[in-house]
Structure formats: C-alpha cells, structure tokens
Scaffold this motif. Sequence first.
Motif, PDB file in Angstrom:
ATOM      1  N   MET A 144       0.850  -1.190   0.000  1.00  0.00           N
ATOM      2  CA  MET A 144       0.000   0.000   0.000  1.00  0.00           C
ATOM      3  C   MET A 144       0.885   1.240   0.000  1.00  0.00           C
ATOM      4  O   MET A 144       1.892   1.292   0.721  1.00  0.00           O
ATOM      5  CB  MET A 144      -0.937  -0.010   1.212  1.00  0.00           C
ATOM      6  N   VAL A 145       0.497   2.233  -0.798  1.00  0.00           N
ATOM      7  CA  VAL A 145       1.337   3.415  -0.994  1.00  0.00           C
ATOM      8  C   VAL A 145       0.498   4.684  -0.835  1.00  0.00           C
ATOM      9  O   VAL A 145      -0.596   4.788  -1.408  1.00  0.00           O
ATOM     10  CB  VAL A 145       1.976   3.413  -2.408  1.00  0.00           C
ATOM     11  N   LYS A 146       1.016   5.633  -0.065  1.00  0.00           N
ATOM     12  CA  LYS A 146       0.382   6.957   0.046  1.00  0.00           C
ATOM     13  C   LYS A 146       1.368   7.996  -0.480  1.00  0.00           C
ATOM     14  O   LYS A 146       2.556   7.964  -0.131  1.00  0.00           O
ATOM     15  CB  LYS A 146       0.016   7.258   1.496  1.00  0.00           C
ATOM     16  N   THR A 147       0.864   8.901  -1.324  1.00  0.00           N
ATOM     17  CA  THR A 147       1.744   9.912  -1.931  1.00  0.00           C
ATOM     18  C   THR A 147       1.380  11.307  -1.464  1.00  0.00           C
ATOM     19  O   THR A 147       0.261  11.558  -0.993  1.00  0.00           O
ATOM     20  CB  THR A 147       1.646   9.857  -3.467  1.00  0.00           C
ATOM     21  N   LYS A 148       2.345  12.205  -1.609  1.00  0.00           N
ATOM     22  CA  LYS A 148       2.155  13.587  -1.159  1.00  0.00           C
ATOM     23  C   LYS A 148       1.048  14.280  -1.960  1.00  0.00           C
ATOM     24  O   LYS A 148       0.249  15.037  -1.421  1.00  0.00           O
ATOM     25  CB  LYS A 148       3.483  14.339  -1.315  1.00  0.00           C
ATOM     26  N   ASP A 149       0.977  14.007  -3.271  1.00  0.00           N
ATOM     27  CA  ASP A 149       0.036  14.706  -4.146  1.00  0.00           C
ATOM     28  C   ASP A 149      -1.263  13.947  -4.377  1.00  0.00           C
ATOM     29  O   ASP A 149      -2.097  14.385  -5.178  1.00  0.00           O
ATOM     30  CB  ASP A 149       0.705  14.979  -5.501  1.00  0.00           C
ATOM     31  N   GLY A 150      -1.455  12.798  -3.710  1.00  0.00           N
ATOM     32  CA  GLY A 150      -2.694  12.043  -3.906  1.00  0.00           C
ATOM     33  C   GLY A 150      -2.685  11.276  -5.221  1.00  0.00           C
ATOM     34  O   GLY A 150      -1.688  11.241  -5.941  1.00  0.00           O
ATOM     35  N   ALA A 151      -3.822  10.654  -5.543  1.00  0.00           N
ATOM     36  CA  ALA A 151      -3.919   9.825  -6.748  1.00  0.00           C
ATOM     37  C   ALA A 151      -4.178  10.678  -7.978  1.00  0.00           C
ATOM     38  O   ALA A 151      -5.069  11.520  -7.987  1.00  0.00           O
ATOM     39  CB  ALA A 151      -5.045   8.805  -6.579  1.00  0.00           C
ATOM     40  N   SER A 152      -3.368  10.488  -8.998  1.00  0.00           N
ATOM     41  CA  SER A 152      -3.568  11.152 -10.290  1.00  0.00           C
ATOM     42  C   SER A 152      -2.817  10.332 -11.344  1.00  0.00           C
ATOM     43  O   SER A 152      -1.970   9.510 -11.014  1.00  0.00           O
ATOM     44  CB  SER A 152      -3.047  12.586 -10.264  1.00  0.00           C
ATOM     45  N   GLN A 153      -3.142  10.552 -12.590  1.00  0.00           N
ATOM     46  CA  GLN A 153      -2.503   9.797 -13.651  1.00  0.00           C
ATOM     47  C   GLN A 153      -0.996  10.053 -13.707  1.00  0.00           C
ATOM     48  O   GLN A 153      -0.201   9.146 -13.939  1.00  0.00           O
ATOM     49  CB  GLN A 153      -3.142  10.137 -15.008  1.00  0.00           C
ATOM     50  N   SER A 154      -0.608  11.310 -13.457  1.00  0.00           N
ATOM     51  CA  SER A 154       0.821  11.643 -13.511  1.00  0.00           C
ATOM     52  C   SER A 154       1.595  10.951 -12.392  1.00  0.00           C
ATOM     53  O   SER A 154       2.721  10.459 -12.596  1.00  0.00           O
ATOM     54  CB  SER A 154       1.023  13.158 -13.421  1.00  0.00           C
ATOM     55  N   VAL A 155       0.990  10.883 -11.181  1.00  0.00           N
ATOM     56  CA  VAL A 155       1.642  10.188 -10.059  1.00  0.00           C
ATOM     57  C   VAL A 155       1.732   8.693 -10.350  1.00  0.00           C
ATOM     58  O   VAL A 155       2.764   8.054 -10.102  1.00  0.00           O
ATOM     59  CB  VAL A 155       0.864  10.439  -8.752  1.00  0.00           C
ATOM     60  N   LYS A 156       0.651   8.131 -10.906  1.00  0.00           N
ATOM     61  CA  LYS A 156       0.638   6.702 -11.255  1.00  0.00           C
ATOM     62  C   LYS A 156       1.727   6.389 -12.291  1.00  0.00           C
ATOM     63  O   LYS A 156       2.461   5.410 -12.156  1.00  0.00           O
ATOM     64  CB  LYS A 156      -0.742   6.314 -11.793  1.00  0.00           C
ATOM     65  N   ASP A 157       1.832   7.255 -13.300  1.00  0.00           N
ATOM     66  CA  ASP A 157       2.863   7.061 -14.338  1.00  0.00           C
ATOM     67  C   ASP A 157       4.264   7.121 -13.727  1.00  0.00           C
ATOM     68  O   ASP A 157       5.154   6.351 -14.103  1.00  0.00           O
ATOM     69  CB  ASP A 157       2.725   8.131 -15.423  1.00  0.00           C
ATOM     70  N   ALA A 158       4.440   8.045 -12.751  1.00  0.00           N
ATOM     71  CA  ALA A 158       5.751   8.191 -12.112  1.00  0.00           C
ATOM     72  C   ALA A 158       6.114   6.933 -11.316  1.00  0.00           C
ATOM     73  O   ALA A 158       7.263   6.469 -11.340  1.00  0.00           O
ATOM     74  CB  ALA A 158       5.757   9.417 -11.207  1.00  0.00           C
ATOM     75  N   LEU A 159       5.117   6.364 -10.592  1.00  0.00           N
ATOM     76  CA  LEU A 159       5.366   5.144  -9.822  1.00  0.00           C
ATOM     77  C   LEU A 159       5.685   3.966 -10.748  1.00  0.00           C
ATOM     78  O   LEU A 159       6.575   3.157 -10.463  1.00  0.00           O
ATOM     79  CB  LEU A 159       4.149   4.810  -8.951  1.00  0.00           C
ATOM     80  N   GLU A 160       4.931   3.852 -11.846  1.00  0.00           N
ATOM     81  CA  GLU A 160       5.187   2.766 -12.801  1.00  0.00           C
ATOM     82  C   GLU A 160       6.581   2.886 -13.418  1.00  0.00           C
ATOM     83  O   GLU A 160       7.274   1.889 -13.622  1.00  0.00           O
ATOM     84  CB  GLU A 160       4.109   2.761 -13.891  1.00  0.00           C
ATOM     85  N   LYS A 161       6.983   4.138 -13.692  1.00  0.00           N
ATOM     86  CA  LYS A 161       8.319   4.368 -14.251  1.00  0.00           C
ATOM     87  C   LYS A 161       9.380   3.988 -13.231  1.00  0.00           C
ATOM     88  O   LYS A 161      10.425   3.412 -13.569  1.00  0.00           O
ATOM     89  CB  LYS A 161       8.460   5.831 -14.658  1.00  0.00           C
ATOM     90  N   GLU A 162       9.125   4.306 -11.950  1.00  0.00           N
ATOM     91  CA  GLU A 162      10.064   3.979 -10.880  1.00  0.00           C
ATOM     92  C   GLU A 162      10.265   2.459 -10.774  1.00  0.00           C
ATOM     93  O   GLU A 162      11.346   1.980 -10.435  1.00  0.00           O
ATOM     94  CB  GLU A 162       9.524   4.525  -9.550  1.00  0.00           C
ATOM     95  N   LEU A 163       9.188   1.703 -11.099  1.00  0.00           N
ATOM     96  CA  LEU A 163       9.254   0.240 -11.044  1.00  0.00           C
ATOM     97  C   LEU A 163       9.702  -0.367 -12.366  1.00  0.00           C
ATOM     98  O   LEU A 163       9.611  -1.581 -12.562  1.00  0.00           O
ATOM     99  CB  LEU A 163       7.876  -0.329 -10.652  1.00  0.00           C
ATOM    100  N   GLY A 164      10.171   0.473 -13.287  1.00  0.00           N
ATOM    101  CA  GLY A 164      10.717  -0.017 -14.551  1.00  0.00           C
ATOM    102  C   GLY A 164       9.678  -0.289 -15.611  1.00  0.00           C
ATOM    103  O   GLY A 164       9.931  -1.049 -16.542  1.00  0.00           O
ATOM    104  N   ASN A 165       8.464   0.344 -15.485  1.00  0.00           N
ATOM    105  CA  ASN A 165       7.372   0.089 -16.437  1.00  0.00           C
ATOM    106  C   ASN A 165       7.203  -1.410 -16.653  1.00  0.00           C
ATOM    107  O   ASN A 165       7.175  -1.920 -17.777  1.00  0.00           O
ATOM    108  CB  ASN A 165       7.634   0.787 -17.779  1.00  0.00           C
ATOM    109  N   ASN A 166       7.076  -2.099 -15.531  1.00  0.00           N
ATOM    110  CA  ASN A 166       7.028  -3.559 -15.527  1.00  0.00           C
ATOM    111  C   ASN A 166       5.611  -4.040 -15.838  1.00  0.00           C
ATOM    112  O   ASN A 166       4.677  -3.740 -15.090  1.00  0.00           O
ATOM    113  CB  ASN A 166       7.441  -4.064 -14.141  1.00  0.00           C
TER     114      ASN A 166
END
Length: 844
Positions: free
Chosen positions: A669-691
């Motif tokens: 489970m993950v909580k982010t500073k800016d809340g849920a948004s497409q840009s935050v989701k894309d950033a997390l997926e990129k951090e995980l290597g777009n797996n």
Amino acid sequence: MFRTALRNVLAHKARLLMTVLAVMLGVAFVAGTLVFTSTISDAFQKSSAKGLEHVDVAIDPTTPDDGSETPGSAPDLTQKLLDRVTDVPGAAAATGDASGFAAIADKKGKLVGDGWSTRGANYYPGKDGKDPRYPMRDGRAPAKKSEIALDAKTAERAGFKVGDTVRMSVNGPVLEQKLTGIFTTDDGNVAAGGSIALFDTRTAQGLYTKPGRFSQIAVTAADGTSQTALKAEIEKVLPKDAEATTGKTLADDEAKSIANQMSGMQTGLLAFAGISLFVGIFIIANTFTMLVAQRTKELALMRAVGASRRQVTRSVLIEAFVVGAVAAVTGLAAGIGIGAGLRSLMGSFGGTVPDGPLVVSPGTVVAALVVGIVVTMFAAWLPGRRAAKIPPVAAMSSVHAVATTKSLVLRNTIGALFAGSGAAAVIAGTTMGSDGKLPMGAGAALLLIGVFVLTPLLSRPIIAAAAPLLRVFGISGKLARQNSVRNPRRTAATASALMIGLTLITGMTVIAGSVQQGIDKMATDSLKADYVVSMANFTPLSPDVEKTLTEADGVVATSPMRNSPSEIGDSTEYLTGVDPKTIGELAELPFKKGSFEALSGSGVVVDKATADREGWHVGSPFTVTYEDGRKGQLKVGGVYEGNEMIRGILVDKDTLAPHQSEITDMQVMVKTKDGASQSVKDALEKELGNNPAVLVEDKKDVSEAIAQMFTLMLNMLYGLLAMAVIVAVLGVINTLAMSVFERSQEIGMLRAIGLDRRGIKRMVRIESLVISLFGGLLGIGLGVFLGWAAGELIGTSLSTYELVLPWGRMGVFLALAAVVGILAALWPARRAARLNMLAAIKAE
C-alpha cells in the motif's frame, strides 16, 4: 390415427413452424454447450498428455491431504536426492525442475501470454548436453544469469529473435536478459496461449527455490521398465518429505481436473439452455392447446365413430413427436455450429485453445434428440389429455370452450398457495445467513410457478388499469384490450415466457449494481492509501518493490502485506505482516475495541469474525506455530470489522520476518504527497521499470478489479438470456397468429362494418404490446423482489452492501418488452389486415 396425426402436422406447417423454432433454439443451446465444452476439454487433455510424455514418474515434496500450506511444510527436493534417483534400477534419466511465474514483455512493453500460464523454468541438460523437454530450434540454451531461452510461439507473438534483449519479471523487479535460444515444446499451457522462459539451472534455483534445490524431479524409465515398477524402486530411496507419482496417474489427474473445470462451465451454460427450454414449454403447450381447440369438432367426430380417449391423446402426442424430432435434428445441426462458433469467439476475446478436432460425442447426439422430443411431447401431453376428456356431444356444440368456475377456483387456490409459500421461503432465507441459499432458491422457484399459475387472474385487473392509456387509440385500443383478456390462460402463457427472462435479467442487474456500489464504498472507506501495488497474476512480490517505492519521490508512507501460514489450535490461519508505523495512515478499519497502536511486537489485531470464532477479546493471549515450525505467544490488542480487502490476523512484519523461509509481499500500500492522479501513477510505474507484471492500482482500479467478475457474469447473462427473450418473441408471434386465425370471422365483420386495414393492424399491434408489457411488468417486479432478497444474503458477508435499484436499466428492460411486442405483431397484423372480408365472414 397415425395417418391422421401426420396429416395434421402437414396441414398446419406454418402454425407449427414457431414451435419448431422455439424447441430448436433450446436444443441448439444444449448441443452447442456440450460440443463446446467437450471440444475444449479434449484439446486441453491431449495437450496436457503431450507435456507429460517425458515423465514416467514424478517426485514432489509431500503435501497435506487438503493441499494447504502448514507450518514446517516439506522443503524443496535436493540435488542429492536427484543423484540417488538417477542410479535407481530401471531409471534411464532424471531431470530436476525449478519453476515458477515469469512475465515476458513484448517490444511495446505489454505482457505476453495468459498471465497465469506465463512460466519460468530451468534448462536441465542430460549426458548429451541437451534437455529432451525443450529441443532448441534456433541458438543455444542459456548458460549464465543474464541469458534466457523462449518458446517459439512466444518469440513469434512478441517479435523476438536470437540476440534480442528481453525485459521480464519474476517477482517484481525488471530483469533484462539476452535471448540465446528459441525452442519448441508440446506443453499444453503454451498451446493455450501461455509462455515458457528458460534459465540455466543455477539461475532458476536462485529465482524459484534455493541453491541445489528443485520443486520437482521427473524420471524417465528405461526400455522394458513399467511406470509402476520404476515407482516401486524409487520409493525405496525416497525420504519422508517426498512422494512419487506415475506419469499415467498425473495425466489422469490432470484430465480429471480439466473435466471438473469444464463441468462448472457446462453446468452454467446448460442452466441457461434449460431456461430457454422452460420458456419454450409454454409456447409448445400454448400452440397445441390452440391447435386442439381448432380441431375440437374433428376430434369429437373421431370419438363419435369409435376412437378412444387414448387414441385421441396418442394422436396429439404423435404430432408432438414429429415436431420434436424435426426440431431436435435441426437443433443438433445448429448446436454443432454454435459449438464451433463459441470456440472461435473464445479466441477473438484473447482466450486461446490448443488445436484439436471438433468433438461431437454420441452422448451429445442422444441428449439433443431426447431433449427436443421429450420436451415437446411433455408440453403437448396436457392439451392432448384435455381434448380427449371432452364428451363428443359437448365438443360438437362447443359448450366446452369456457372453463368452469370450479377449475378456475382450483387453479387460483393452487397458484396462491405456491406464490405465498414461495415468497415466505424467500423472505425467511434472508434471515438465515449463508444457510439461506437453499430455502431462497426453492422459494424463488415456487414463487415463479405460483405467479405463472396466477397470471390469468392477474391479467384482468392489470390490463384493465391500462384502459385510460388505450383510449387514445380509439376503437382499435378498446378492441385490443378486450382481445388480450378474452382468453386469460393464453395471455398468461404468452406473457409468462417473457416474464421469466426479465425476472432473471432484472434480478441479476439489481444484485450486480448493488454489489458494485458496496465494493466502491468498501474501497473508499477502508483504504486511505492512494495506490495498491501487486503482481498481475497475484503471485508474491519481491520486498525490493517496497524499498523502491519507499525511496521514490513524493511517496510519504508504504506498508507491505505479507501472508504467512501458521497453526493456531487445530486450524491453519494466515498471519498478515504489516508495518505498524504506517498502517494507520494507509488503512481505515472500524475498530470494535482497541486500535492499530497495539500492533507491535507480540501485539496483534484481528477481525471480528476470527475473534468470535476463537472466543478472543482484547487482551486474550494465544499460542501460534509459525511457518518455520517454532512456537510463539501473541496477544490480541484490537478487534476490527474485516472486509473483502483486509481481514484476519494483522501482525508486525518484523515479528513475522524471522519465521519466514522467504520474505515476499502479496501487495504494497502506498500513500503519496500529491494524492492519486494519472501523472503520479505514471511516475510510480516508471520507478518500477514500467514492468508489465506489476499492477499499480488506485481505489477505483481496486474496486473495478474486484467487481470485474460480477460485470463479466452479468454481461454473459445478458447474452445467454437473450435466447429466452428470442423464444418469448416466437411465443408472442405464435399466439397472435393463432388468435388472428381463430378470429378470422370476427375480423371480417369488423372490416365489413367500417374498420379499415390500418385499424385492424393497430388493434393486433396494441394487443401484442399490452401482452408483452404485462409480462415485462411482472418480470421486473419479481426480479426486483428476488434481487433484494439475494442482496440480503450477500450483505451478511459484504458489510458495505446496499440495495441499488437500476431505474435506467429497468426502463430499458420495459422498453425491450415493448419492442418485443411491436416486432412480434408485424407478421400477424399484416396477415389480419390482408384477410378477405367475405371469405373471413363465411369461415367457421
């Protein structure tokens, strides 16, 4: 009598066509279901058998009788055991297998294969340096950590060739491997759309087992040695924590498992075929009732010249047999086409099936013929028996036409008893929790039968209530209303066919909409986290994923959820490890007593269901046997209300870690500073290597994933119940056509006194519309009631469940009933308008 029956069939070809179509559709559905499931089952069984061709005896770690994990369960198989088995008399070769999940990304980054069937394994060379299971077509086998080989079908689908870099994942982190070889295989999973990635043995053991350990050992028998004899020799050297199984037993078990899986699908599809046939029974009974009524004088004359009651009944049944046989044969042919079409349709939806012939078993042929003939003769038996009981003199003078008061009172009394007891059983079932399924199901069946029996009684007041609306259509509207209640039994039988279909559709729509609302509320209420990260196939995540997310920009809190089997008392329970420092920021659980603050060290929090079952309360100590077999003392520090997302015993992950053989997470489970948004989701997926193997889901995604099964079932239901609606349309057409034929003289008189052709058409159309809307209203009303009752049962396990009435969809269903009525009236209305008035007036 036989010649008379055949003559009557040929004389009424047009009138019996609708009956043939109604039976044919039901038979086609039955035959198509049996052909489809037999074909799929046969294809998978043959593919599975091919995959076991090189296995004469398989050695696996010993598992409990129920197949569940328990603390201290058997470890993986050792290299020492493999060497020992290789030297057993009668063994030609032994192969060690280390395998598990492996997700392959294509060149666009999308997951290749079927998720559950995307597998990784080891290449285990024999004395000749080759693995007979995986013959290399191009290149060579993988030899070091950074190399893999792929099966030919996966390489072709993804566009890979030897030398390419392949992005993949086993438990979360992205691996970039060099493709050194492409191999061929008979593995059934690959044939069904999955994939296999091969590593060298040491790498595969590091990913899936432990160094020097295997998940399975496959042994090939030497020439002249039977599987049974080889198994007996192997069992002499096996330790207690391993067991041997012959290849034939494995193939038989796999075939049985596939057959069981197909059996569930087959039962579901046959249930809908049964509904279509049940609806068809009304049409058949209606048709033969009207045909018999039209030939009453003819039958009476036959009785007068010496025909017995049995002969008259037999004559009607012979007609039904001929009609049923024609419908069964055409239905079987159509069913074979449906079976082939369903297989192709499965492929178009992404579900591939191994190659194989279309299977039409003798059982399918017999089932189709029996169903078509028996259903038709059963439905025709009552009209035939009723006709035979009419005295010849009464039949000739037509005094039999009106039902007696006694028969109507008896019918309405029986209907009221069935409907009342059915409704009472349904309501009682809502208060019985999980034990209420059986009484509720039986009650629903009784209620439907009772309402069907009462429909003639209900038709008069309900249709009479529509009189003010029908006045706007003038004399045509008035005549249509009177015609629709002139023969209440016929109207009831016609409307009931539509009623049953709409009852099921409405009930399932109410349940699905309410469940979706409950799941949405649960996700919103129980999750403070912005995202939940998990594997695409729900296998365990590497703890490295949580570390990566914790260090990512914008992430303020994370907590893993780690499942570990344990033993408490005599039962196996799963402990869920979480981070006690952050869980309160990520999950919102209503506590009955205590709080997350008690979650540390030996302190745990448990859901109310577990606490009630074990008799625990805040402060209760209990002994636990951990996964590694060691015992410990835990104490209940809080009791919360569990839900579909979080339930069971939550424990500090640091307390659990020393007892886990391998630390893995089911989700993070993950909580982010800016809340849920497409840009935050894309950033997390990129951090995980777009797996492609890792899912990053927000609350809406989580809710939709849980509700996806209900949505899929509902869409399937709409498609399958469309068959019942089509049969109902045929029933309305049949009834109106018969009605027009019976009223030919009356229609001729109306034309003669000034009602034009347009008025005649309008009269028939309005009559059809009234009957269809009557059936639609009954169906929607019953559907809402049964949907509410089923929801009360669901609410016992889904605390956030709340009834949602889909007014928009119910309006669409009622409009659908109206469209059915309008379409069904086109041909009968046109036929009525084209009647020659003079010929019609002279008609008898």
